[in-house]
Design a protein around this motif. Sequence first.
Motif, PDB file in Angstrom:
ATOM      1  N   LYS A  41       8.751  71.140 -29.950  1.00 24.39           N
ATOM      2  CA  LYS A  41       8.008  72.102 -29.133  1.00 24.39           C
ATOM      3  C   LYS A  41       6.616  72.253 -29.733  1.00 24.39           C
ATOM      4  O   LYS A  41       6.385  71.884 -30.883  1.00 24.39           O
ATOM      5  N   PHE A  42       5.719  72.815 -28.945  1.00 21.80           N
ATOM      6  CA  PHE A  42       4.363  73.006 -29.445  1.00 21.80           C
ATOM      7  C   PHE A  42       3.739  74.272 -28.910  1.00 21.80           C
ATOM      8  O   PHE A  42       4.134  74.795 -27.879  1.00 21.80           O
ATOM      9  N   LYS A  43       2.766  74.764 -29.672  1.00 22.62           N
ATOM     10  CA  LYS A  43       1.869  75.836 -29.240  1.00 22.62           C
ATOM     11  C   LYS A  43       0.466  75.310 -29.493  1.00 22.62           C
ATOM     12  O   LYS A  43       0.214  74.680 -30.521  1.00 22.62           O
ATOM     13  N   VAL A  44      -0.431  75.562 -28.576  1.00 21.92           N
ATOM     14  CA  VAL A  44      -1.777  75.021 -28.720  1.00 21.92           C
ATOM     15  C   VAL A  44      -2.799  75.930 -28.065  1.00 21.92           C
ATOM     16  O   VAL A  44      -2.519  76.570 -27.051  1.00 21.92           O
ATOM     17  N   GLN A  45      -3.950  76.021 -28.692  1.00 31.81           N
ATOM     18  CA  GLN A  45      -5.143  76.556 -28.056  1.00 31.81           C
ATOM     19  C   GLN A  45      -6.031  75.334 -27.939  1.00 31.81           C
ATOM     20  O   GLN A  45      -6.585  74.853 -28.928  1.00 31.81           O
ATOM     21  N   GLY A  46      -6.066  74.778 -26.757  1.00 25.63           N
ATOM     22  CA  GLY A  46      -6.784  73.528 -26.615  1.00 25.63           C
ATOM     23  C   GLY A  46      -7.122  73.225 -25.174  1.00 25.63           C
ATOM     24  O   GLY A  46      -6.799  73.977 -24.257  1.00 25.63           O
ATOM     25  N   CYS A  47      -7.718  72.086 -25.008  1.00 26.60           N
ATOM     26  CA  CYS A  47      -8.207  71.650 -23.708  1.00 26.60           C
ATOM     27  C   CYS A  47      -7.090  70.982 -22.892  1.00 26.60           C
ATOM     28  O   CYS A  47      -5.963  70.832 -23.345  1.00 26.60           O
ATOM     29  N   VAL A  48      -7.441  70.564 -21.709  1.00 26.74           N
ATOM     30  CA  VAL A  48      -6.518  69.876 -20.807  1.00 26.74           C
ATOM     31  C   VAL A  48      -5.897  68.669 -21.503  1.00 26.74           C
ATOM     32  O   VAL A  48      -4.683  68.456 -21.451  1.00 26.74           O
ATOM     33  N   ALA A  49      -6.723  67.880 -22.186  1.00 20.90           N
ATOM     34  CA  ALA A  49      -6.234  66.667 -22.846  1.00 20.90           C
ATOM     35  C   ALA A  49      -5.219  66.996 -23.926  1.00 20.90           C
ATOM     36  O   ALA A  49      -4.172  66.339 -24.035  1.00 20.90           O
ATOM     37  N   ALA A  50      -5.479  68.014 -24.745  1.00 23.39           N
ATOM     38  CA  ALA A  50      -4.557  68.381 -25.823  1.00 23.39           C
ATOM     39  C   ALA A  50      -3.210  68.832 -25.266  1.00 23.39           C
ATOM     40  O   ALA A  50      -2.158  68.425 -25.754  1.00 23.39           O
ATOM     41  N   ILE A  51      -3.221  69.642 -24.234  1.00 20.67           N
ATOM     42  CA  ILE A  51      -1.977  70.138 -23.645  1.00 20.67           C
ATOM     43  C   ILE A  51      -1.185  68.994 -23.021  1.00 20.67           C
ATOM     44  O   ILE A  51       0.015  68.862 -23.239  1.00 20.67           O
ATOM     45  N   ALA A  52      -1.848  68.138 -22.267  1.00 21.68           N
ATOM     46  CA  ALA A  52      -1.165  66.999 -21.640  1.00 21.68           C
ATOM     47  C   ALA A  52      -0.591  66.062 -22.701  1.00 21.68           C
ATOM     48  O   ALA A  52       0.553  65.614 -22.599  1.00 21.68           O
ATOM     49  N   PHE A  53      -1.374  65.761 -23.727  1.00 28.00           N
ATOM     50  CA  PHE A  53      -0.950  64.858 -24.785  1.00 28.00           C
ATOM     51  C   PHE A  53       0.276  65.418 -25.511  1.00 28.00           C
ATOM     52  O   PHE A  53       1.258  64.707 -25.720  1.00 28.00           O
ATOM     53  N   LEU A  54       0.240  66.696 -25.875  1.00 26.89           N
ATOM     54  CA  LEU A  54       1.346  67.292 -26.623  1.00 26.89           C
ATOM     55  C   LEU A  54       2.598  67.426 -25.774  1.00 26.89           C
ATOM     56  O   LEU A  54       3.718  67.271 -26.276  1.00 26.89           O
ATOM     57  N   SER A  55       2.445  67.694 -24.499  1.00 28.75           N
ATOM     58  CA  SER A  55       3.593  67.747 -23.604  1.00 28.75           C
ATOM     59  C   SER A  55       4.298  66.392 -23.576  1.00 28.75           C
ATOM     60  O   SER A  55       5.519  66.294 -23.734  1.00 28.75           O
TER      61      SER A  55
END
Length: 131
Positions: free
Chosen positions: A62-76
């Motif tokens: 699982k992940f938690k992020v404060q980030g941009c569209v790319a970071a969220i998509a990549f981590l998902s």
Amino acid sequence: MAKYYGKKVLQEFLNPKNIGEIPDADIIITEENPVCTADSPPSPCLLRLYLKREGNIIKDAKFKVQGCVAAIAFLSKLTEKLKGKTIDEILKLERDFLLEELESGIPENKLSCPILNVDTLKKALLSQKIS
């Protein structure tokens, strides 16, 4: 590389998987990119990746992020790919293996973000490796 976000990236961003914490995580990886550019908010970009291991196999991610569209998509996408893999399999992954899955739909100005590669993940797993 793309100039704009691709369809697969936007789909992952709008419907991210595995957001949250694993309270009894075996491995917690924290990454920060304090130098997000002005055209690449938010700044700083913060990530926490939680992994639950059973032996040498990653059972949950699982992940938690404060980030941009790319970071969220990549981590998902990354958390989906980690589940069920052995640490040895993860260590063999190519640095940019998810870019192909996201159909290279990440803009060029985002590719230098340390969150968008698996190097940090590999370093953390090497320190946790079970023989």
